[in-house]
Write a protein that holds these residues in place. Structure first.
Motif, PDB file in Angstrom:
ATOM      1  N   MET A   1      64.018  10.237  74.843  1.00 56.27           N
ATOM      2  CA  MET A   1      63.486   8.949  74.351  1.00 56.27           C
ATOM      3  C   MET A   1      62.034   9.096  73.885  1.00 56.27           C
ATOM      4  N   VAL A   2      61.278   9.996  74.514  1.00 54.36           N
ATOM      5  CA  VAL A   2      59.880  10.198  74.122  1.00 54.36           C
ATOM      6  C   VAL A   2      59.838  10.800  72.713  1.00 54.36           C
ATOM      7  N   GLY A   3      60.693  11.811  72.495  1.00 59.07           N
ATOM      8  CA  GLY A   3      60.789  12.385  71.150  1.00 59.07           C
ATOM      9  C   GLY A   3      61.199  11.325  70.141  1.00 59.07           C
ATOM     10  N   CYS A   4      62.084  10.414  70.554  1.00 58.95           N
ATOM     11  CA  CYS A   4      62.590   9.388  69.625  1.00 58.95           C
ATOM     12  C   CYS A   4      61.521   8.365  69.268  1.00 58.95           C
ATOM     13  N   TRP A   5      60.731   7.903  70.263  1.00 58.60           N
ATOM     14  CA  TRP A   5      59.723   6.910  69.859  1.00 58.60           C
ATOM     15  C   TRP A   5      58.622   7.565  69.030  1.00 58.60           C
ATOM     16  N   HIS A   6      58.333   8.824  69.253  1.00 57.43           N
ATOM     17  CA  HIS A   6      57.383   9.510  68.366  1.00 57.43           C
ATOM     18  C   HIS A   6      57.959   9.643  66.967  1.00 57.43           C
ATOM     19  N   ALA A   7      59.266   9.811  66.870  1.00 56.92           N
ATOM     20  CA  ALA A   7      59.896   9.946  65.545  1.00 56.92           C
ATOM     21  C   ALA A   7      59.715   8.672  64.715  1.00 56.92           C
ATOM     22  N   THR A   8      59.536   7.521  65.379  1.00 52.93           N
ATOM     23  CA  THR A   8      59.320   6.276  64.622  1.00 52.93           C
ATOM     24  C   THR A   8      57.854   6.131  64.204  1.00 52.93           C
ATOM     25  N   GLY A   9      56.971   6.956  64.755  1.00 53.60           N
ATOM     26  CA  GLY A   9      55.556   6.906  64.386  1.00 53.60           C
ATOM     27  C   GLY A   9      54.855   5.644  64.845  1.00 53.60           C
ATOM     28  N   THR A  10      55.409   4.982  65.869  1.00 53.38           N
ATOM     29  CA  THR A  10      54.848   3.698  66.333  1.00 53.38           C
ATOM     30  C   THR A  10      54.752   3.731  67.864  1.00 53.38           C
ATOM     31  N   PRO A  11      53.598   3.274  68.424  1.00 53.87           N
ATOM     32  CA  PRO A  11      53.482   3.257  69.892  1.00 53.87           C
ATOM     33  C   PRO A  11      54.562   2.380  70.535  1.00 53.87           C
ATOM     34  N   ILE A  12      54.992   2.747  71.728  1.00 52.16           N
ATOM     35  CA  ILE A  12      56.111   2.018  72.357  1.00 52.16           C
ATOM     36  C   ILE A  12      55.627   0.889  73.282  1.00 52.16           C
ATOM     37  N   THR A  13      54.480   1.064  73.944  1.00 58.52           N
ATOM     38  CA  THR A  13      53.994   0.015  74.859  1.00 58.52           C
ATOM     39  C   THR A  13      52.486  -0.195  74.706  1.00 58.52           C
ATOM     40  N   TRP A  14      52.078  -1.458  74.801  1.00 58.53           N
ATOM     41  CA  TRP A  14      50.659  -1.843  74.750  1.00 58.53           C
ATOM     42  C   TRP A  14      50.371  -2.734  75.966  1.00 58.53           C
ATOM     43  N   GLY A  15      49.124  -2.682  76.429  1.00 53.21           N
ATOM     44  CA  GLY A  15      48.656  -3.656  77.439  1.00 53.21           C
ATOM     45  C   GLY A  15      49.596  -3.841  78.612  1.00 53.21           C
ATOM     46  N   ASP A  16      50.117  -5.056  78.775  1.00 53.74           N
ATOM     47  CA  ASP A  16      50.987  -5.363  79.930  1.00 53.74           C
ATOM     48  C   ASP A  16      52.473  -5.221  79.607  1.00 53.74           C
ATOM     49  N   ASP A  17      52.812  -4.657  78.478  1.00 59.26           N
ATOM     50  CA  ASP A  17      54.225  -4.548  78.089  1.00 59.26           C
ATOM     51  C   ASP A  17      55.074  -3.929  79.203  1.00 59.26           C
ATOM     52  N   VAL A  18      56.226  -4.516  79.403  1.00 62.94           N
ATOM     53  CA  VAL A  18      57.223  -3.922  80.315  1.00 62.94           C
ATOM     54  C   VAL A  18      58.229  -3.180  79.441  1.00 62.94           C
ATOM     55  N   LEU A  19      58.435  -1.913  79.777  1.00 62.17           N
ATOM     56  CA  LEU A  19      59.415  -1.094  79.058  1.00 62.17           C
ATOM     57  C   LEU A  19      60.683  -0.999  79.908  1.00 62.17           C
ATOM     58  N   SER A  20      61.811  -1.365  79.333  1.00 60.63           N
ATOM     59  CA  SER A  20      63.076  -1.210  80.059  1.00 60.63           C
ATOM     60  C   SER A  20      63.937  -0.156  79.385  1.00 60.63           C
ATOM     61  N   VAL A  21      64.460   0.725  80.208  1.00 61.16           N
ATOM     62  CA  VAL A  21      65.377   1.766  79.726  1.00 61.16           C
ATOM     63  C   VAL A  21      66.761   1.402  80.239  1.00 61.16           C
ATOM     64  N   MET A  22      67.720   1.277  79.328  1.00 60.37           N
ATOM     65  CA  MET A  22      69.082   0.903  79.740  1.00 60.37           C
ATOM     66  C   MET A  22      70.080   1.728  78.938  1.00 60.37           C
ATOM     67  N   THR A  23      71.333   1.665  79.328  1.00 60.49           N
ATOM     68  CA  THR A  23      72.346   2.440  78.620  1.00 60.49           C
ATOM     69  C   THR A  23      73.308   1.503  77.895  1.00 60.49           C
ATOM     70  N   GLY A  24      73.750   1.943  76.723  1.00 59.71           N
ATOM     71  CA  GLY A  24      74.674   1.153  75.909  1.00 59.71           C
ATOM     72  C   GLY A  24      76.056   1.027  76.515  1.00 59.71           C
ATOM     73  N   THR A  25      76.271   1.665  77.645  1.00 61.63           N
ATOM     74  CA  THR A  25      77.563   1.561  78.335  1.00 61.63           C
ATOM     75  C   THR A  25      77.661   0.258  79.152  1.00 61.63           C
ATOM     76  N   LEU A  26      76.539  -0.470  79.293  1.00 62.67           N
ATOM     77  CA  LEU A  26      76.569  -1.747  80.022  1.00 62.67           C
ATOM     78  C   LEU A  26      77.349  -2.797  79.220  1.00 62.67           C
ATOM     79  N   SER A  27      77.783  -3.848  79.903  1.00 65.66           N
ATOM     80  CA  SER A  27      78.487  -4.937  79.204  1.00 65.66           C
ATOM     81  C   SER A  27      77.488  -5.695  78.324  1.00 65.66           C
ATOM     82  N   GLU A  28      78.006  -6.453  77.375  1.00 66.52           N
ATOM     83  CA  GLU A  28      77.116  -7.203  76.474  1.00 66.52           C
ATOM     84  C   GLU A  28      76.240  -8.185  77.260  1.00 66.52           C
TER      85      GLU A  28
END
Ligand SMILES: C[C@@]1(CC(=O)O)C2=NC(=C\c3[nH]c(c(CCC(=O)O)c3CC(=O)O)Cc3[nH]c(c(CC(=O)O)c3CCC(=O)O)/C=C3\N/C(=C\2)[C@@H](CCC(=O)O)[C@]3(C)CC(=O)O)/[C@H]1CCC(=O)O
Ligand SMILES: C[S@@+](CC[C@H](N)C(=O)[O-])C[C@H]1O[C@@H](n2cnc3c(N)ncnc32)[C@H](O)[C@@H]1O
Length: 248
Positions: free
Chosen positions: A140-167
């Protein structure tokens, strides 16, 4: 000097061999025996990441999954086949590792949804061979760098989840986070997209396929169809949190 024995799992990072740690690079180049997971008929992402680095006379052990998407993960048949598979490879690697060092290759970081964890707990329970793990940069770190945009600022909460969860579960988790990482995309993309739509976050979402590799694709999710998305893909939504900007 006595030759090392035991099992050492090496996190290889997101795919670009230059994003491997110095320690991983050394262990991979020195390896006499390497094991890695793959789906039958595929080269294996971890194996691909070390192409050209392995010694000519290295012995390779491809640990091929008996099933991936063919059976539901909560079916008895899936659980039985997978646990037997891990038991057998644990036994085989332990036997080998009593005489020599076995390097297990792992894409990303081994302790982040990595298959090696299933061998690690089994090897630890046996207690008769040394077992060690080298951290790696997660995909995921390689992937957010690939977008060229920072992933979190200030108080942002980052959640990591899997697409195998229900909708519904995806929606619940997405609603309480600022920045999002959704792993295990593949055939789950339509459900992930519906969940993002319900949260009003589709326009801000990115899809990164095979991040940092020669096959890398970085696209806005709204520009991509649902067909043929690889399992090695991540959906990202960047946080937009607090940052010191001049107010005048
Ligand atoms: C069943 C399913 C559910 C799920 O992901 O939860 C699942 N794998 C799925 C798909 C899938 N897996 C793979 C491909 C081909 C990729 C390709 O070749 O392109 C595909 C896609 C396909 O077949 O199309 C190969 C693969 N998988 C893992 C690695 C090694 C590694 O990464 O370490 C590699 C080799 C990669 C390589 O290096 O090549 C690792 C894991 N995969 C697991 C489960 C866990 C172990 C099983 C268990 O203990 O249950 C674990 C450890 C993750 C965990 O436990 O979190 C899911 C269906 C998702 C869905 O529903 O759509
Ligand atoms: C079984 S998990 C393994 C994660 C790995 N241990 C890590 O640290 O990234 C597989 C998932 O990782 C994600 N992934 C790992 N590396 C990736 C990459 N280079 N590009 C896109 N997705 C990646 C995908 O979402 C994929 O479904």
């Amino acid at each position: 000097m006595v030759a090392p024995t035991g099992v050492i799992c090496v996190g290889l990072g997101p795919g670009d061999p230059e994003l491997m740690s110095v320690k991983a690079d050394r262990l991979v180049r020195q390896a006499r025996h390497v094991a890695f997971f793959r789906k039958p008929g595929r080269p294996g992402k971890a194996r691909q990441a070390v192409q050209g680095l392995l010694a000519d006379d290295v012995v390779e052990y491809a640990m091929e999954y008996p099933v991936t998407t063919e059976l539901p993960v909560d079916s008895e048949a899936y659980v039985q086949q997978l646990s037997r598979f891990y038991d057998q490879w644990c036994e085989r690697l332990a036997e080998l590792a009593r005489q020599t060092q076995v390097v297990v290759l792992c894409e990303g970081d081994p302790f982040l949804y990595g298959s090696f964890m299933h061998l690690y707990t089994r090897l630890q329970a046996r207690g008769d061979v040394p077992v060690d793990v080298v951290p790696g940069i997660p995909g995921m770190v390689g992937c957010w760098h690939a977008t060229g945009t920072p992933i979190t600022w200030g108080d942002d909460v980052l959640s990591v989840m899997t697409g195998t969860l229900s909708e519904d579960e995806l929606v619940r988790r997405m609603q309480t986070a600022d920045a999002l990482v959704i792993m295990k995309v593949g055939r789950n993309l339509p459900r992930i997209r519906r969940a993002l739509q319900r949260c009003g976050r589709t326009e801000a979402a990115w899809l990164v396929e095979n991040g940092t590799t020669a096959q890398q694709q970085v696209q806005r999710l709204q520009d991509v169809g649902d067909a043929a998305c690889p399992y090695f893909a991540i959906v990202l939504v960047h946080g937009q949190g607090r940052r010191p900007e001049a107010a005048w």
